[in-house]
Design a protein around this motif. Structure first.
Motif, mmCIF file in Angstrom:
data_model
loop_
_atom_site.group_PDB
_atom_site.id
_atom_site.type_symbol
_atom_site.label_atom_id
_atom_site.label_comp_id
_atom_site.label_asym_id
_atom_site.label_seq_id
_atom_site.Cartn_x
_atom_site.Cartn_y
_atom_site.Cartn_z
ATOM 1 N N ILE A 3 0.843 -1.188 0.000
ATOM 2 C CA ILE A 3 0.000 0.000 0.000
ATOM 3 C C ILE A 3 0.885 1.248 0.000
ATOM 4 O O ILE A 3 1.894 1.306 0.702
ATOM 5 C CB ILE A 3 -0.908 0.003 1.246
ATOM 6 C CG1 ILE A 3 -1.740 -1.288 1.279
ATOM 7 C CG2 ILE A 3 -1.818 1.225 1.262
ATOM 8 C CD1 ILE A 3 -2.344 -1.587 2.628
ATOM 9 N N SER A 4 0.485 2.244 -0.794
ATOM 10 C CA SER A 4 1.199 3.524 -0.869
ATOM 11 C C SER A 4 0.527 4.557 0.016
ATOM 12 O O SER A 4 -0.703 4.638 0.056
ATOM 13 C CB SER A 4 1.175 4.071 -2.295
ATOM 14 O OG SER A 4 1.776 3.192 -3.177
ATOM 15 N N TYR A 5 1.346 5.336 0.672
ATOM 16 C CA TYR A 5 0.882 6.469 1.459
ATOM 17 C C TYR A 5 1.728 7.664 1.045
ATOM 18 O O TYR A 5 2.952 7.581 1.038
ATOM 19 C CB TYR A 5 1.082 6.244 2.955
ATOM 20 C CG TYR A 5 0.382 5.027 3.493
ATOM 21 C CD1 TYR A 5 -0.925 5.106 3.969
ATOM 22 C CD2 TYR A 5 1.024 3.795 3.529
ATOM 23 C CE1 TYR A 5 -1.576 3.989 4.469
ATOM 24 C CE2 TYR A 5 0.385 2.668 4.018
ATOM 25 C CZ TYR A 5 -0.912 2.769 4.490
ATOM 26 O OH TYR A 5 -1.548 1.661 4.985
ATOM 27 N N ILE A 6 1.076 8.776 0.702
ATOM 28 C CA ILE A 6 1.797 9.999 0.370
ATOM 29 C C ILE A 6 1.328 11.062 1.354
ATOM 30 O O ILE A 6 0.140 11.378 1.432
ATOM 31 C CB ILE A 6 1.543 10.442 -1.080
ATOM 32 C CG1 ILE A 6 2.007 9.356 -2.054
ATOM 33 C CG2 ILE A 6 2.269 11.767 -1.356
ATOM 34 C CD1 ILE A 6 1.680 9.630 -3.509
ATOM 35 N N LEU A 7 2.293 11.588 2.107
ATOM 36 C CA LEU A 7 1.975 12.536 3.177
ATOM 37 C C LEU A 7 2.954 13.701 3.166
ATOM 38 O O LEU A 7 4.096 13.559 2.719
ATOM 39 C CB LEU A 7 2.090 11.841 4.538
ATOM 40 C CG LEU A 7 1.229 10.603 4.771
ATOM 41 C CD1 LEU A 7 1.730 9.845 5.988
ATOM 42 C CD2 LEU A 7 -0.219 11.006 4.935
ATOM 43 N N SER A 8 2.524 14.826 3.715
ATOM 44 C CA SER A 8 3.487 15.882 3.986
ATOM 45 C C SER A 8 4.208 15.477 5.266
ATOM 46 O O SER A 8 3.629 14.792 6.120
ATOM 47 C CB SER A 8 2.799 17.233 4.130
ATOM 48 O OG SER A 8 2.016 17.263 5.283
ATOM 49 N N PRO A 9 5.453 15.864 5.423
ATOM 50 C CA PRO A 9 6.188 15.472 6.635
ATOM 51 C C PRO A 9 5.475 15.879 7.928
ATOM 52 O O PRO A 9 5.531 15.151 8.915
ATOM 53 C CB PRO A 9 7.533 16.176 6.486
ATOM 54 C CG PRO A 9 7.702 16.341 5.019
ATOM 55 C CD PRO A 9 6.312 16.587 4.487
ATOM 56 N N SER A 10 4.790 17.010 7.908
ATOM 57 C CA SER A 10 4.105 17.467 9.127
ATOM 58 C C SER A 10 2.944 16.554 9.514
ATOM 59 O O SER A 10 2.501 16.575 10.659
ATOM 60 C CB SER A 10 3.605 18.904 8.956
ATOM 61 O OG SER A 10 2.665 18.974 7.901
ATOM 62 N N ASP A 11 2.463 15.741 8.581
ATOM 63 C CA ASP A 11 1.382 14.799 8.874
ATOM 64 C C ASP A 11 1.896 13.422 9.296
ATOM 65 O O ASP A 11 1.099 12.522 9.553
ATOM 66 C CB ASP A 11 0.468 14.647 7.655
ATOM 67 C CG ASP A 11 -0.309 15.909 7.351
ATOM 68 O OD1 ASP A 11 -0.562 16.698 8.293
ATOM 69 O OD2 ASP A 11 -0.653 16.122 6.174
ATOM 70 N N CYS A 12 3.203 13.253 9.353
ATOM 71 C CA CYS A 12 3.807 11.969 9.714
ATOM 72 C C CYS A 12 4.112 11.912 11.207
ATOM 73 O O CYS A 12 4.493 12.918 11.810
ATOM 74 C CB CYS A 12 5.120 11.760 8.952
ATOM 75 S SG CYS A 12 4.928 11.640 7.169
ATOM 76 N N SER A 13 3.993 10.732 11.757
ATOM 77 C CA SER A 13 4.388 10.538 13.145
ATOM 78 C C SER A 13 5.909 10.551 13.234
ATOM 79 O O SER A 13 6.595 10.292 12.239
ATOM 80 C CB SER A 13 3.859 9.197 13.664
ATOM 81 O OG SER A 13 4.562 8.131 13.036
ATOM 82 N N PHE A 43 8.529 18.288 0.532
ATOM 83 C CA PHE A 43 7.169 18.656 0.163
ATOM 84 C C PHE A 43 6.214 17.484 0.429
ATOM 85 O O PHE A 43 5.210 17.624 1.101
ATOM 86 C CB PHE A 43 7.143 19.072 -1.312
ATOM 87 C CG PHE A 43 5.779 19.319 -1.865
ATOM 88 C CD1 PHE A 43 4.939 20.267 -1.307
ATOM 89 C CD2 PHE A 43 5.328 18.607 -2.959
ATOM 90 C CE1 PHE A 43 3.675 20.490 -1.823
ATOM 91 C CE2 PHE A 43 4.064 18.827 -3.484
ATOM 92 C CZ PHE A 43 3.237 19.773 -2.920
ATOM 93 N N ARG A 44 6.544 16.306 -0.096
ATOM 94 C CA ARG A 44 5.741 15.095 0.121
ATOM 95 C C ARG A 44 6.665 13.897 0.283
ATOM 96 O O ARG A 44 7.698 13.798 -0.395
ATOM 97 C CB ARG A 44 4.805 14.818 -1.056
ATOM 98 C CG ARG A 44 3.688 15.815 -1.233
ATOM 99 C CD ARG A 44 2.619 15.683 -0.147
ATOM 100 N NE ARG A 44 1.501 16.574 -0.371
ATOM 101 C CZ ARG A 44 1.408 17.803 0.112
ATOM 102 N NH1 ARG A 44 2.381 18.291 0.851
ATOM 103 N NH2 ARG A 44 0.352 18.550 -0.132
ATOM 104 N N LEU A 45 6.252 12.976 1.143
ATOM 105 C CA LEU A 45 6.973 11.725 1.352
ATOM 106 C C LEU A 45 6.063 10.584 0.935
ATOM 107 O O LEU A 45 4.874 10.582 1.249
ATOM 108 C CB LEU A 45 7.345 11.553 2.824
ATOM 109 C CG LEU A 45 8.206 12.645 3.453
ATOM 110 C CD1 LEU A 45 8.403 12.364 4.943
ATOM 111 C CD2 LEU A 45 9.541 12.762 2.740
#
Length: 176
Positions: A3-13, A43-45
């Protein structure tokens, strides 16, 4: 299933960011100094995880400062202005246990689609496989290979959003 997840770093734990850094330092070719700060500035991870949560691949879209872009373009002796390429595709790494399954292609394709209207740049080792891979995704080499400082040469690749759109429509057909 992966599964792929694309998040901004600020939304990551903090754990997700640490996992990203660990996989990248283990399977990527990257300077680890200041890496966590650079990950936080991305920008996005993109995270690829097995259904059990195991992280098996990563990639990023970055918006580096003009000073960094200018340095990279100068080292490569590129004639294109770094101001035209504000987004960098990078930090693509896949766990050894999951290599040769097309996951790098998946990571790059998903990140490119997220930035389809942006001019992109990327750097990678100067080798035939990387060059074919870059060409498959619409990137073209710019300038000359230059020393990485780690015993191998890097090549700057550029992907022009307008040229890529023209290529899609060059046969006169509208895709879809």
């Amino acid at each position: 299933m992966i599964i792929s997840y694309i998040l901004s770093p600020s939304d990551c734990s903090p754990q997700a960011l640490a996992d990203f850094e660990n996989l990248l330092t283990k399977y990527g070719t990257i300077d680890p100094e200041g890496l966590m700060q650079r990950i936080g500035d991305a920008f996005r991870l993109l995270f690829l995880r097995e259904s059990n949560g195991q992280l098996v691949g990563v990639g990023a879209l970055k918006r580096p400062q003009l000073g960094y872009r200018t340095k990279v373009f100068a080292k490569a002796r590129a004639t294109t202005s770094p101001d035209e390429y504000r987004v960098e595709l990078g930090w693509v790494a896949v766990a050894e246990s999951h290599q040769a399954r097309g996951l790098s292609r998946r990571i790059i394709g998903q990140l490119i689609s997220l930035a389809e209207n942006e001019n992109l740049f990327a750097t990678t080792r100067a080798d035939a496989r990387a060059m074919r891979f870059a060409a498959d995704h619409g990137f073209k080499p710019a300038g000359k290979p230059y020393p990485s400082g780690r015993g191998y040469d890097l090549v700057l690749y550029l992907r022009n959003a307008e040229e890529t759109k023209q290529d899609v429509f060059s046969d006169g057909e509208i895709p879809g």
